[in-house]
Design a protein around this motif. Sequence first.
Motif: not given
Lengths: 455, 168
Positions: A447-455
């Motif tokens: 989730r953290v990685r997804g959010r970071r990449e999605h930011a």
Amino acid sequence: MPAPPADVADRLERLAAHAPAGGIDPEAVWTHGRRRQRVRLGAALASVVAVGLLGATATPSALRLVAPPVATTRDADPLVLPDRVREPGRWEPPFQRAPGPLTAIALSSEGYGWSRNPVWWGVSGVTGESRFLRLSDASSEIEHRPVLSADGTRLAYWLTGDTPETLPDPDDLRDDDMDPVVGVAVLDLRSGETRRWETGTPRGLSTHGIAWAGSVLWWSAGDWDDGSVVGSGSSTMVTRTWDTLTDRRQRAVRATTEVDFYAAGPAPDGFVDLSGRSVRTVTGIQPGPRARLDRHLREQDWSRPAVSPDGARIAGIEEPDPSVVLDGPQAVLVGDLQRVDRPAGPTVLRAIGGVEAEAVLGWRSEREVVVLTSVPGRRSLSVVDVETGDQEHLTDLSGAVNLPHFAADALAGDVVPAPDAPFAPDPRLVGFGLLVAAFAAWRVAVRVRGRREHA
Amino acid sequence: MSTPEGFAEFVHARQGALLRTAYLLTGHAQDAEDLVQTTLVKVVPQWRRIRDNPEAYVRRTMVNANVSRWRRRRWREESTDVLPEPLADAPDHAELLAVRSALAALAPRQRAVLVLRYYEGLSEAEIAATLGIAPGTVKSQARDGLARLRQALPAHDGAEEGAGSLSR
């Protein structure tokens, strides 16, 4: 930062013009992406499960490594009696090879570790803590209970092993994990040394009893006859004695073959041989003269008549009808053995006030007998003054489904606070916890990685 | 499972641009194709979430994939027999080779800063968000990257003088 200089952008633009042309197939990319997603998902779940399994399997070994060894003691130290006799949890570490003198031994009510088979556990005579015993070649059937010497330093047990022939098993009763009894063994609890006496039995031994008389081990067993099958058979009992100090091993002489030590209770330097209303004590390799009691005493594996340390008294549980096996509380009886030789008649047993108990376990002093009492949810050992009838709580049996066998001297030992149980969590729960934690960590990371990449 | 709506259209429409950016990031045609393929494959699991505005996510994935690829290659033993990939005949052949070599000499993240800034035309804030670094870092990396390009490249005739110019 200023706007991109024209020559930088221009040079990059001209260089980019040499990039390969398109031709990427979206369908192929999508299929590849989905397959990669499934593989990664499977690998992640496998890793989570692996972490859980690793935690589950490594926990018992790790706890065993960090578990402090139980202290041993000098020979002269008296045995202690914990104020709570506790059956160890199945994941608790076992004793080391030489556990030191033991106060008591019992069969676990469930398996040990990953094994479903019950195993023997003991109570340290030094610290009072409970741990499993490593007796890999001992029978773990309840009727094959090992027996502690009076001072708790030697443990005699029924030895199992391979035999040339195997009893037929028409009713499929055999426990595949259990080899037949082939003899007896004596474990020196201070040194960890084990000595074995195998008879060379062809099909295994039918066992009758085992008892200590000082340093002499008495045992009675017979070869299963040719026509025997598992669960049903016949044998001819042979009584043997083994002086563990001199290592002299012999079949008992004719005069002693009638010794019945199925219900052998403690006696000074020996055991009580009770048969019906006939009683005698056995010391060393020599049975004493028989005497007669005026009443029947309970004669079961869990309750045996006991002779006081000075040899003057015998105590037991009244058995109104010997033809019926009762395990409820009955009157505690005591008789004066010094009156046995009177030609006038049998030893008179008398009730001690209104005291009732389920079993007599031994003597704490020359006038105090230790009995087993129960109320729903609680079993205790109590001390009864045979002269006054006063009763005093001694120790609790906590979680001990199977009644322990106590070393005779331990019942006279100091009562000490029972040590706390060691930290030994169920590795299945540890594994499950790690599995959940690993899964949660993985999800958080995704989730953290997804959010970071999605930011 | 069939390709969902929008994915094929996105790939068809943007693969040329993605390949050009990838080529600048990698300096090699085959590597550029691999990088775009890898990027799109990585995007697949997230497509349903990003399909309304996939551009930024795809760009970020590609830059990160290129950094990962560079790190992996550093640990491998590389053959010294690999010849530089020739460029198609062009009047500025030598100059473009020099640009490519100069870019290749930069660290991949610094290279990405220059490409995103001067080729893609992104703002410092957009680059910072794409690379997951601070805007100040973007600025310093761009300045340093330009300085290193200046050293490696010949001056461009008629170019403007300026902080980002390669002219001397």
